[in-house]
Design an enzyme around this catalytic site. Structure first.
Site, PDB file in Angstrom:
ATOM      1  N   LYS A 164       3.469  -2.287  -7.400  1.00 55.87           N
ATOM      2  CA  LYS A 164       4.867  -2.115  -7.799  1.00 55.87           C
ATOM      3  C   LYS A 164       5.826  -2.638  -6.739  1.00 55.87           C
ATOM      4  O   LYS A 164       6.826  -3.253  -7.058  1.00 55.87           O
ATOM      5  CB  LYS A 164       5.112  -0.628  -8.065  1.00 55.87           C
ATOM      6  CG  LYS A 164       6.513  -0.289  -8.533  1.00 55.87           C
ATOM      7  CD  LYS A 164       6.676  -0.585  -9.990  1.00 55.87           C
ATOM      8  CE  LYS A 164       8.069  -0.311 -10.487  1.00 55.87           C
ATOM      9  NZ  LYS A 164       8.334  -1.035 -11.753  1.00 55.87           N
TER      10      LYS A 164
ATOM     11  N   TRP B  14      -3.629  -2.033  -1.509  1.00 57.02           N
ATOM     12  CA  TRP B  14      -3.528  -3.322  -2.220  1.00 57.02           C
ATOM     13  C   TRP B  14      -4.079  -4.336  -1.231  1.00 57.02           C
ATOM     14  O   TRP B  14      -3.475  -4.583  -0.181  1.00 57.02           O
ATOM     15  CB  TRP B  14      -2.074  -3.616  -2.584  1.00 57.02           C
ATOM     16  CG  TRP B  14      -1.930  -4.847  -3.434  1.00 57.02           C
ATOM     17  CD1 TRP B  14      -2.051  -4.918  -4.794  1.00 57.02           C
ATOM     18  CD2 TRP B  14      -1.644  -6.173  -2.984  1.00 57.02           C
ATOM     19  NE1 TRP B  14      -1.862  -6.213  -5.212  1.00 57.02           N
ATOM     20  CE2 TRP B  14      -1.610  -7.013  -4.131  1.00 57.02           C
ATOM     21  CE3 TRP B  14      -1.423  -6.747  -1.738  1.00 57.02           C
ATOM     22  CZ2 TRP B  14      -1.355  -8.372  -4.060  1.00 57.02           C
ATOM     23  CZ3 TRP B  14      -1.175  -8.116  -1.669  1.00 57.02           C
ATOM     24  CH2 TRP B  14      -1.137  -8.909  -2.824  1.00 57.02           C
TER      25      TRP B  14
ATOM     26  N   GLU C  74      11.359 -13.909 -18.585  1.00 55.42           N
ATOM     27  CA  GLU C  74      10.898 -12.523 -18.468  1.00 55.42           C
ATOM     28  C   GLU C  74       9.815 -12.230 -19.511  1.00 55.42           C
ATOM     29  O   GLU C  74       8.849 -11.521 -19.225  1.00 55.42           O
ATOM     30  CB  GLU C  74      12.097 -11.573 -18.628  1.00 55.42           C
ATOM     31  CG  GLU C  74      11.776 -10.097 -18.598  1.00 55.42           C
ATOM     32  CD  GLU C  74      11.172  -9.609 -17.279  1.00 55.42           C
ATOM     33  OE1 GLU C  74      11.091 -10.389 -16.312  1.00 55.42           O
ATOM     34  OE2 GLU C  74      10.763  -8.431 -17.232  1.00 55.42           O
TER      35      GLU C  74
ATOM     36  N   HIS D  45       9.772 -32.521 -22.231  1.00 56.02           N
ATOM     37  CA  HIS D  45       9.483 -33.294 -21.020  1.00 56.02           C
ATOM     38  C   HIS D  45       8.102 -32.945 -20.450  1.00 56.02           C
ATOM     39  O   HIS D  45       7.817 -33.244 -19.298  1.00 56.02           O
ATOM     40  CB  HIS D  45      10.565 -33.049 -19.966  1.00 56.02           C
ATOM     41  CG  HIS D  45      11.923 -33.510 -20.435  1.00 56.02           C
ATOM     42  ND1 HIS D  45      12.327 -34.814 -20.385  1.00 56.02           N
ATOM     43  CD2 HIS D  45      12.930 -32.820 -21.021  1.00 56.02           C
ATOM     44  CE1 HIS D  45      13.547 -34.924 -20.890  1.00 56.02           C
ATOM     45  NE2 HIS D  45      13.932 -33.719 -21.289  1.00 56.02           N
TER      46      HIS D  45
ATOM     47  N   GLU E 103       1.685 -10.432 -16.905  1.00 56.09           N
ATOM     48  CA  GLU E 103       1.406  -9.253 -16.071  1.00 56.09           C
ATOM     49  C   GLU E 103       0.506  -8.250 -16.752  1.00 56.09           C
ATOM     50  O   GLU E 103      -0.435  -7.763 -16.152  1.00 56.09           O
ATOM     51  CB  GLU E 103       2.724  -8.517 -15.769  1.00 56.09           C
ATOM     52  CG  GLU E 103       3.491  -9.001 -14.602  1.00 56.09           C
ATOM     53  CD  GLU E 103       4.620  -8.039 -14.287  1.00 56.09           C
ATOM     54  OE1 GLU E 103       5.511  -7.860 -15.131  1.00 56.09           O
ATOM     55  OE2 GLU E 103       4.613  -7.469 -13.185  1.00 56.09           O
TER      56      GLU E 103
ATOM     57  N   ARG F  31       1.518   1.639  -6.135  1.00 50.20           N
ATOM     58  CA  ARG F  31       1.735   0.671  -5.050  1.00 50.20           C
ATOM     59  C   ARG F  31       0.491  -0.153  -4.746  1.00 50.20           C
ATOM     60  O   ARG F  31       0.555  -1.146  -4.032  1.00 50.20           O
ATOM     61  CB  ARG F  31       2.168   1.404  -3.782  1.00 50.20           C
ATOM     62  CG  ARG F  31       3.573   1.920  -3.854  1.00 50.20           C
ATOM     63  CD  ARG F  31       3.981   2.515  -2.540  1.00 50.20           C
ATOM     64  NE  ARG F  31       4.120   1.521  -1.512  1.00 50.20           N
ATOM     65  CZ  ARG F  31       5.265   1.181  -0.933  1.00 50.20           C
ATOM     66  NH1 ARG F  31       6.378   1.747  -1.324  1.00 50.20           N
ATOM     67  NH2 ARG F  31       5.302   0.284   0.011  1.00 50.20           N
TER      68      ARG F  31
ATOM     69  N   LYS G  54       6.242 -10.828 -18.408  1.00 44.70           N
ATOM     70  CA  LYS G  54       5.714  -9.543 -18.893  1.00 44.70           C
ATOM     71  C   LYS G  54       4.338  -9.739 -19.518  1.00 44.70           C
ATOM     72  O   LYS G  54       3.414  -8.965 -19.278  1.00 44.70           O
ATOM     73  CB  LYS G  54       6.643  -8.930 -19.946  1.00 44.70           C
ATOM     74  CG  LYS G  54       7.882  -8.241 -19.473  1.00 44.70           C
ATOM     75  CD  LYS G  54       7.695  -6.893 -18.810  1.00 44.70           C
ATOM     76  CE  LYS G  54       7.463  -7.030 -17.357  1.00 44.70           C
ATOM     77  NZ  LYS G  54       8.608  -7.255 -16.491  1.00 44.70           N
TER      78      LYS G  54
ATOM     79  N   CYS H 208       0.836  -1.196   0.000  1.00 49.11           N
ATOM     80  CA  CYS H 208       0.000   0.000   0.000  1.00 49.11           C
ATOM     81  C   CYS H 208       0.874   1.251   0.000  1.00 49.11           C
ATOM     82  O   CYS H 208       2.006   1.229   0.452  1.00 49.11           O
ATOM     83  CB  CYS H 208      -0.893   0.002   1.228  1.00 49.11           C
ATOM     84  SG  CYS H 208      -1.830  -1.511   1.394  1.00 49.11           S
TER      85      CYS H 208
ATOM     86  N   ASN I 242       0.342  -0.255   6.266  1.00 51.50           N
ATOM     87  CA  ASN I 242       0.879  -1.137   5.236  1.00 51.50           C
ATOM     88  C   ASN I 242       1.506  -2.323   5.957  1.00 51.50           C
ATOM     89  O   ASN I 242       2.317  -2.125   6.847  1.00 51.50           O
ATOM     90  CB  ASN I 242       1.936  -0.380   4.417  1.00 51.50           C
ATOM     91  CG  ASN I 242       2.586  -1.271   3.373  1.00 51.50           C
ATOM     92  OD1 ASN I 242       1.986  -2.255   2.936  1.00 51.50           O
ATOM     93  ND2 ASN I 242       3.801  -0.936   2.991  1.00 51.50           N
ATOM     94  N   GLY I 243       1.117  -3.533   5.584  1.00 52.74           N
ATOM     95  CA  GLY I 243       1.639  -4.719   6.258  1.00 52.74           C
ATOM     96  C   GLY I 243       0.490  -5.652   6.581  1.00 52.74           C
ATOM     97  O   GLY I 243      -0.638  -5.445   6.111  1.00 52.74           O
TER      98      GLY I 243
HETATM   99  O1  M6R Z   1      11.392  -4.133  -6.326  1.00 56.46           O
HETATM  100  P1  M6R Z   1      11.829  -5.490  -6.730  1.00 56.46           P
HETATM  101  O2  M6R Z   1      12.766  -5.517  -7.879  1.00 56.46           O
HETATM  102  O3  M6R Z   1      12.374  -6.310  -5.592  1.00 56.46           O
HETATM  103  O4  M6R Z   1      10.503  -6.216  -7.215  1.00 56.46           O
HETATM  104  C1  M6R Z   1      10.498  -7.576  -7.518  1.00 56.46           C
HETATM  105  C2  M6R Z   1       9.226  -7.978  -8.235  1.00 56.46           C
HETATM  106  O5  M6R Z   1       8.114  -7.723  -7.437  1.00 56.46           O
HETATM  107  C3  M6R Z   1       9.062  -7.234  -9.560  1.00 56.46           C
HETATM  108  O6  M6R Z   1      10.146  -7.455 -10.397  1.00 56.46           O
HETATM  109  C4  M6R Z   1       7.793  -7.695 -10.270  1.00 56.46           C
HETATM  110  O7  M6R Z   1       7.938  -9.015 -10.681  1.00 56.46           O
HETATM  111  C5  M6R Z   1       7.505  -6.755 -11.433  1.00 56.46           C
HETATM  112  N1  M6R Z   1       6.128  -6.384 -11.432  1.00 56.46           N
HETATM  113  C6  M6R Z   1       7.818  -7.363 -12.739  1.00 56.46           C
HETATM  114  O8  M6R Z   1       7.420  -6.584 -13.817  1.00 56.46           O
END
Ligand code: M6R
Length: 615
Positions: free
Chosen positions: A610, A75, A488, A511, A495, A27, A492, A2, A101-102
């Protein structure tokens, strides 16, 4: 996860709090809310489910001329996104408001203590009970700082909390307990700020101090006092942070994600600048690297820990460390590392990678490494973040603010930092040939131009995106240095477009995953000329034999897959070791354009945040 913001001072608090929330929305965007205090001890509270524009519309024309205020973007963890579950939460008398937050891990037990006495709760959150406890403690002690301090002692888990009370309208009290994301205090002229991220403060002040776990800030317009968890006064260093106002706006781009993809040539330039020395044909990490030669020679292995995209960058880093420094290197998902009782000691160099430097899984793993006496480095994009305070040294990604939830340019900055680190380790340990270092330095200095050229692939990739946008499954395959890029690519796409995508080592395909393949399941195959291309070609033939459409990503000038794959995307020339720096761009662009074709919310994908500050 959050976002948290607070303000007290000479200006009307409402617009400043709302503006801060706009910078924090990445966030979490399940709901948003504010609480404002005026000089007459009145509390104004507004909350709205959904994105911030709903709250903005809801409060328009109604904001009182408040002296202080707090705001929150949520969040959801406990309780669905709804008006009732939005923060701030109040105690039953309306005297105290909190944002949190937490996760309060023992919230059920705590709540029962109040419900047994007849109290009612208005939300399904774990957070609301904090307001009840603060009010109870305030009644007993008469002091908001002491009330919040005593409250934190009752909470299990990790937290960032800000509390206000109608008794003292100009006062905000913030606590950080454990690794639940940052708390940063901003010092202005006759005004003070509190936030979960630096980005929310920088337009107003660049003078800041970060709370460490266990610390509390007593924030008033004319100054801030800090105490530790025992209630003892402490001094905190105030640091001046750089601020680039242009980096935080979209400019001519439709989305932050596209802007950040296009910023990558510049990210690469910043990441090589001063680290790769063309005259000396070597790298120099300067103050970023805190260990002397004797300490470096004692390292017996390297463990890289990270999550998500940062973990994919770390996987590339593992190749660099093994190939260039010849040190055994492993990669671990930080959330797994923490709980599997890793065998580590002071001869294990732990390198964490984290864009935010506040990811709770990574921070806990770093604590584990600290307890075992490991020397630690962190690759981070946020100066001053918690990971930089735990590690012995920090290599910055130098990517500037990354606003889109989907990471792009920070992965690039991480990979370059890890390449420089591997070269440095190899030279200091005497395992790296001088000529190889010279060659790698020259190649890294050419990388920004190659990345710029890779952006020219965008129109071609946009066409592919429109052809494949309605598919429901995708496979991404790679080997060696292209495996993290394949992973990746799949991440992406998931996401930002919500398409089911799997990334696999190409050798693993037969496999199991090949059972998914038919004419409706396209595969993106990274088949670069890196010694593994012929193996990839066999895998592509196997896919084609099952009528699976294949998009092959190949090295410059390689026509060996023409007529084999359905589409062949040729990358600009780059040293094979640095190929992930360019091969990741088509992955990012494909995900972006497919998401746009599908009308998805590219910069704020559903369910994501984020910075991930809960486990
Ligand atoms: O802030 P960080 O690099 O530790 O974050 C790690 C992941 O949460 C972050 O890379 C997440 O997978 C992204 N949304 C990827 O696009």
């Amino acid at each position: 996860m959050c976002g948290i913001i607070g303000y007290t001072g000479r200006r009307p608090a409402g617009p400043i709090v709302i503006d801060g929330l706009k910078r924090l929305e990445y966030r979490g965007y399940d709901s948003a809310g504010i609480a404002l205090l005026d000089g007459d001890h009145e509390l104004y509270v507004a909350r709205s489910v959904g994105k911030l524009d709903r709250l903005d519309a809801h409060v328009e024309g109604t904001l009182p001329p408040a002296v202080a205020g707090i705001g929150h973007t949520r969040w959801a963890t406990h309780g669905e996104p709804s008006d009732a579950n939005a923060h701030p939460h109040l105690d039953p008398s309306g005297r105290v408001a909190i944002i949190h937050n937490g996760i309060v891990e023992n919230f059920e037990t705590l709540r029962a203590r109040f419900t047994d006495r007849g109290a009612t709760f208005l939300s399904a959150t774990d957070s609301e009970v904090i307001a009840h406890i603060v009010a109870e403690q305030l009644e007993a002690s008469g002091d908001l700082v002491e009330a919040l301090r005593l409250t934190t002692l009752q909470l299990e888990g990790a937290h960032a909390i800000v509390a206000v009370a109608t008794d003292e309208p100009g006062r905000l009290v913030a606590a950080r307990v454990g690794n639940a994301g940052g708390v940063v205090v901003g010092f202005g002229d006759g005004e003070s700020f509190i936030a979960s991220d630096l980005a929310a403060l920088l337009p107003n002040t660049r003078r800041v101090a970060f709370l460490d776990p266990g610390e509390i800030a007593d924030v008033r317009a004319d100054g801030v006092a800090f105490i530790d968890g025992e209630g003892r006064a402490i001094e905190k260093a105030v640091k001046t942070q750089p601020y680039d106002p242009v980096a935080a706006v979209k400019g001519r781009y439709k989305h932050f994600m596209l802007k950040e993809i296009y910023e990558q040539p510049e990210t690469a330039l910043d990441a090589v600048r001063g680290r790769y020395l063309p005259d000396l044909a070597r790298v120099s990490l300067g103050d970023e690297f805190p260990f002397d030669a004797e300490r470096v020679r004692r390292i017996r292995r390297v463990i890289l820990i990270a999550m998500g995209t940062s973990m994919h960058a770390a996987m590339v880093g593992r190749h660099y460390i093994e190939r260039l420094a010849r040190i055994p290197a492993e990669i671990d998902n930080a959330a797994e590392f923490r709980y599997r009782q890793p065998v580590i000691d002071d001869e294990t160099l732990v390198v964490s990678v984290a864009q935010s430097g506040e990811t709770v899984d990574t921070l806990w793993a770093m604590e584990e490494a600290r307890a075992a006496g490991c020397p630690q480095l962190t690759v981070c994009n946020t100066p001053g973040a918690q990971s930089t305070r735990v590690a012995d040294g920090t290599l910055l990604m130098r990517a500037g603010p990354e606003i889109a939830v989907a990471s792009t340019k920070t992965m690039l900055g991480s990979m370059i930092a890890l390449h420089a680190l591997a070269l440095h380790l190899g030279r200091v340990r005497g395992t790296l040939d001088e000529a190889v270092e010279a060659e790698q330095v020259a190649a890294a200095l050419r990388a920004p131009a190659a990345i710029g050229q890779a952006l020219l692939l965008e129109p071609r990739i946009a066409q592919l995106a429109s052809r494949y946008a309605q598919r429901e499954d995708f496979l991404f395959l790679g080997r060696g240095l292209s495996l993290p890029v394949a992973l990746e690519g799949a991440l992406k796409l998931k996401e930002v477009s919500y398409i089911h995508a799997e990334g696999y080592p190409a050798g693993e395909m037969k496999h199991g995953p090949i059972a998914l393949i038919d004419e409706n399941v396209p595969t993106v195959a990274l088949a670069l000329d890196d010694g593994l291309r012929d193996k990839m070609r066999s895998n592509i033939e196997q896919l084609k034999a099952r009528r699976g459409p294949v998009i092959a990503i190949v090295s410059a000038g390689d026509h060996s897959l023409d007529g084999v794959a359905d589409d062949v995307i040729e990358l600009p020339p780059i040293d094979p070791l640095l190929s992930p720096l360019v091969s990741v761009l088509p992955m990012q662009l494909l995900a972006y354009h497919i998401a746009v074709e599908r009308g998805a919310d590219v910069d704020q994908p559903r369910n994501l945040a984020k910075t991930v500050t809960v486990e």
